[in-house]
Design a protein around this motif. Sequence first.
Motif, short mmCIF file in Angstrom:
data_model
loop_
_atom_site.label_atom_id
_atom_site.label_comp_id
_atom_site.label_asym_id
_atom_site.label_seq_id
_atom_site.Cartn_x
_atom_site.Cartn_y
_atom_site.Cartn_z
N VAL A 1 10.00 -2.02 -1.17
CA VAL A 1 10.40 -3.54 -0.66
C VAL A 1 9.47 -4.77 -0.96
O VAL A 1 8.39 -4.84 -0.64
CB VAL A 1 10.54 -3.32 1.07
CG1 VAL A 1 10.99 -4.60 1.70
CG2 VAL A 1 11.44 -2.25 1.23
N LEU A 2 10.24 -5.75 -1.54
CA LEU A 2 9.37 -6.79 -2.21
C LEU A 2 9.77 -8.14 -1.34
O LEU A 2 9.16 -9.05 -1.77
CB LEU A 2 9.65 -6.88 -3.71
CG LEU A 2 9.13 -5.85 -4.38
CD1 LEU A 2 9.19 -6.04 -6.03
CD2 LEU A 2 7.53 -5.55 -4.20
N THR B 1 0.93 -5.96 0.33
CA THR B 1 1.25 -4.89 0.04
C THR B 1 2.66 -4.78 -0.08
O THR B 1 3.32 -5.76 0.28
CB THR B 1 1.20 -3.83 1.22
OG1 THR B 1 1.26 -4.39 2.50
CG2 THR B 1 -0.23 -3.48 1.29
N SER B 2 3.19 -3.77 -0.44
CA SER B 2 4.69 -3.47 -0.32
C SER B 2 4.76 -2.11 0.15
O SER B 2 4.08 -1.55 0.26
CB SER B 2 5.41 -3.62 -1.86
OG SER B 2 4.97 -2.51 -2.56
N ALA B 3 6.26 -1.93 0.70
CA ALA B 3 6.24 -0.57 1.23
C ALA B 3 7.49 0.05 0.52
O ALA B 3 8.44 -0.71 0.02
CB ALA B 3 6.90 -0.95 2.89
N PRO B 4 7.37 1.47 0.34
CA PRO B 4 6.49 2.24 0.96
C PRO B 4 5.19 2.57 0.18
O PRO B 4 4.36 3.20 0.31
CB PRO B 4 7.14 3.67 0.66
CG PRO B 4 8.06 3.57 -0.37
CD PRO B 4 8.51 1.98 -0.27
N ASN B 5 4.97 1.50 -0.59
CA ASN B 5 3.64 1.22 -1.33
C ASN B 5 3.50 2.34 -2.56
O ASN B 5 2.40 2.80 -2.70
CB ASN B 5 2.57 1.35 -0.39
CG ASN B 5 1.29 0.44 -0.97
OD1 ASN B 5 0.14 1.22 -0.98
ND2 ASN B 5 1.32 -0.75 -1.01
N LYS C 1 2.80 -7.14 -4.39
CA LYS C 1 3.01 -7.69 -3.18
C LYS C 1 4.49 -8.13 -2.70
O LYS C 1 5.21 -8.05 -3.51
CB LYS C 1 2.37 -9.07 -3.24
CG LYS C 1 0.72 -9.22 -4.07
CD LYS C 1 0.18 -10.49 -4.01
CE LYS C 1 -1.22 -10.55 -4.54
NZ LYS C 1 -1.64 -11.99 -4.83
N SER C 2 4.40 -8.39 -1.58
CA SER C 2 5.88 -8.76 -0.97
C SER C 2 5.80 -10.09 -0.37
O SER C 2 4.97 -10.56 0.03
CB SER C 2 6.13 -8.01 0.16
OG SER C 2 5.95 -6.62 -0.19
#
Lengths: 391, 391
Positions: free
Chosen positions: B161-162, B248-252, B258-259
């Motif tokens: 997810v960005l 961070t971004s998820a789920p990393n 980066k987001s």
Amino acid sequence: MDSPFILRWGIMGTGNIAKTFTKDLLLSQKWQSDRTISHVVTAVASSSSMEKTRHFVNELRLSSACTNYDSYKFMVADPKVDVVYVATPHSHHFQHVMLALESGKHVLCEKPLTVNAYQARTLCEEARKRNLFLMEAMWTRFLPITSDVLEKIRRGQIGEVLRVVVDTSFGDDVEKTWGTQHRMLNRDLAGGALLDLGIYSLTWIFLCLYHALPESLRQAPSGIAAQMTLNHLTGADEASSILLTFPTSAPNDVPEWKSQAVALTNLRVSTDPDGKNSAGPAIRIQGTKGEIQLDGPSFRPERYRVISRCDGAEGQDIESVKVVDYPVPSEAKGMYWEADEVGRCLRDGKIQSQSLPWEEIIAVLEVMDEARRQGGLIYPEAIENASYSSY
Amino acid sequence: MDSPFILRWGIMGTGNIAKTFTKDLLLSQKWQSDRTISHVVTAVASSSSMEKTRHFVNELRLSSACTNYDSYKFMVADPKVDVVYVATPHSHHFQHVMLALESGKHVLCEKPLTVNAYQARTLCEEARKRNLFLMEAMWTRFLPITSDVLEKIRRGQIGEVLRVVVDTSFGDDVEKTWGTQHRMLNRDLAGGALLDLGIYSLTWIFLCLYHALPESLRQAPSGIAAQMTLNHLTGADEASSILLTFPTSAPNDVPEWKSQAVALTNLRVSTDPDGKNSAGPAIRIQGTKGEIQLDGPSFRPERYRVISRCDGAEGQDIESVKVVDYPVPSEAKGMYWEADEVGRCLRDGKIQSQSLPWEEIIAVLEVMDEARRQGGLIYPEAIENASYSSY
């Protein structure tokens, strides 16, 4: 019928965008574009090889009256050329436009006109001094759908426009699709999402919150806040987001109101992940009486919706959504409308288009300058300066 | 079946939100909520009049075992109360939560927990010192749809997810609907769009780009940029836009990415102008493999869509959109899920919920503090400080 005004084009650069534009020039008469203007391509130039030029001319079946060049310098001197279309990388626009102006040619230059506002101001001064036409090839402004939407805003159909959100994002696997040398990510070529794609987001914001107003009321944004994600390999922006506050709203029936806008661009996530517009509009123009939305891509929308505000239960039976389609013929991109505008301006002796005045081109570039400053995106000095001989 | 854990509530405040929450408490057993928890309202207090309290108790048909108070001070001392639900204006949360904690009561307090992060830290320290449960009533986090969406992000269903864009906007005729004294616009009551509505936009952003990560990877935003439009009569924000960059971004799965996020709120233009969700989603969670969208309102979404990325022509026949509905029974608002969480935490001896840890409540408030600082929204010192006796 009077015979049409004939405009003789010299094409500078033979890359994809040059091909697309030239194809559209040739299609202009076929489709619904302005029949009072006739376009002829009289010269094509590649900077490096006659082979590229010949390939371009053959592929597009340009007439034998078209002269091939392997030098921009000689092409711009061709007396059979009225206007030069500059389709070289952003990083070279300043030099190439100046070259054309100094040879006394009118110019249509791909967007962004230059890398920064300072270069653009320099070019506009030069064009004014020489009484030559100059315009950025922001073709989106000349689509019929764009004029229609602007007219609706001006008439107050969605009330006072207080927010505009525009996204121009491709979901690319960046490293695989572009690598590090391609102009999309190469800082030496003024690469990055903002200058290449984000400018369309900004264009729509300026159209709604600046251009829709009478000239005397147009004001540059009073607030600009930007964040960028820089590619870890090249330092060019792969994602840029910009918040803007405009000291006005449109159509400006309530002079004390301000508007906000959000301009987004991203190379890794997409406005339209499934390519079917399932994700919703790319452009939301939000007013106090409703909203105009345009399906993406923002650079060539072909459909808009007006969603009227319905308050309370009694509104529930009213059809609140009106859809309007503006399909562009599939063989065309939709650039002939801007080409026709160039023709009309030259025919009428104008050196700038009222649909994209120099002041506005510069105002958009000033926003991008500030966004890059805040986002930490720095280009090499050689492409940022406005020293003509330096390159 | 074991007999349920019985939670005895004292309701502080008798306004609309108190009514809505209390109704939902009573509905908890009827609907699909947690049957291991049983809620009883044992006390209700208005600060000013027994009349208001009686009216509240009668309207909601609370049992005769419920004690009526015209003083918060006496209510929080009632030994039949386990947990106090604080439903007073934002401006008073700090004082009222502290009052309850000092009386040894657990607390669920309406959002935002306090006016600023400093007050929230002070309350969390007090709760920790006294070993009392404390939570912000951000009920949206406890909706089943929310857990489902978070789980999809954690599993990488839409890739990394960005970008997250969330809008929580009402299209009100501000002066007519709220006037200048209502808490929505009254700075003395910590009024404005950000604290009242914008917090939902921020909540979704934190859910996706912070909470979705394992605790050890959660990081507060590295960049915050905000613009506010302040109401010309009261100085409270009628529109706020915030850009955020998360480190961070998820789920990393790609630690170097980066987001970005955009949190929007507006009182004059609406997320949903026709009340039928025609304008599109309120929440867009954009990942490299696709997108999750939720229809608004952002505080109680009842439908989400997963749009999978389809590249190229071969994807065209694949159904790219999956719709999932989570209707909330129309007689309920959907707050019983958070009430059940309070019950489970108390039953299990926890002083904070892992679904809304103190650290995260404070991190969201820190963003709002910074947004107000940049946007120029200043509240009176009396409601910003953390001096308990001063009010």
